[in-house]
Design a protein around this motif. Structure first.
Motif, PDB file in Angstrom:
ATOM      1  N   THR A   1      40.740  -9.216  22.580  1.00  0.00           N
ATOM      2  CA  THR A   1      39.720 -10.044  21.946  1.00  0.00           C
ATOM      3  C   THR A   1      38.392  -9.899  22.666  1.00  0.00           C
ATOM      4  N   MET A   2      38.424  -9.896  23.994  1.00  0.00           N
ATOM      5  CA  MET A   2      37.181  -9.753  24.762  1.00  0.00           C
ATOM      6  C   MET A   2      36.538  -8.394  24.495  1.00  0.00           C
TER       7      MET A   2
ATOM      8  N   PHE B   1      49.905 -12.845  26.442  1.00  0.00           N
ATOM      9  CA  PHE B   1      48.682 -13.638  26.385  1.00  0.00           C
ATOM     10  C   PHE B   1      47.519 -12.876  27.017  1.00  0.00           C
ATOM     11  N   ASN B   2      47.765 -12.257  28.165  1.00  0.00           N
ATOM     12  CA  ASN B   2      46.710 -11.493  28.832  1.00  0.00           C
ATOM     13  C   ASN B   2      46.245 -10.315  27.987  1.00  0.00           C
TER      14      ASN B   2
ATOM     15  N   ASN C   1      44.145 -11.611  25.087  1.00  0.00           N
ATOM     16  CA  ASN C   1      42.852 -12.043  25.600  1.00  0.00           C
ATOM     17  C   ASN C   1      41.951 -10.833  25.884  1.00  0.00           C
ATOM     18  N   GLU C   2      42.509  -9.801  26.488  1.00  0.00           N
ATOM     19  CA  GLU C   2      41.733  -8.601  26.797  1.00  0.00           C
ATOM     20  C   GLU C   2      41.269  -7.899  25.525  1.00  0.00           C
TER      21      GLU C   2
ATOM     22  N   ASN D   1      53.218 -14.455  29.517  1.00  0.00           N
ATOM     23  CA  ASN D   1      51.934 -14.330  30.192  1.00  0.00           C
ATOM     24  C   ASN D   1      51.323 -12.946  29.958  1.00  0.00           C
TER      25      ASN D   1
END
Length: 72
Positions: A38-39, A31-32, A35-36, A28
């Motif tokens: 990429t954002m 993944f977080n 994601n961060e 997790n």
């Protein structure tokens, strides 16, 4: 064309629950972080608010390496 999904049902013994929870936590976190990153790479703003990126940015290994090392 039809798509078939097969579900595997497995019972995990309670003695493995702690290790599996720790592994799930680590996955997790990765993944977080992904994601961060990429954002942040695709974030563009203007005076009128967020702007959809015209050409999305693909992160290279070099772009990802530094934040991952800091995260550790």
């Amino acid at each position: 064309m039809s798509i078939q999904t097969k579900t595997l049902s497995v019972r995990i013994k309670d003695k493995h629950a702690k290790v599996l929870r720790e592994m799930a936590y680590e996955v997790n976190q990765v993944f977080n972080l992904a994601n961060e990153l990429t954002m942040k790479a695709n974030r563009r703003t203007s005076d009128y608010g967020p702007v959809k990126p015209v050409n999305p940015v693909w992160l290279s290994a070099y772009d990802v390496q530094r934040p991952v090392l800091v995260f550790r």
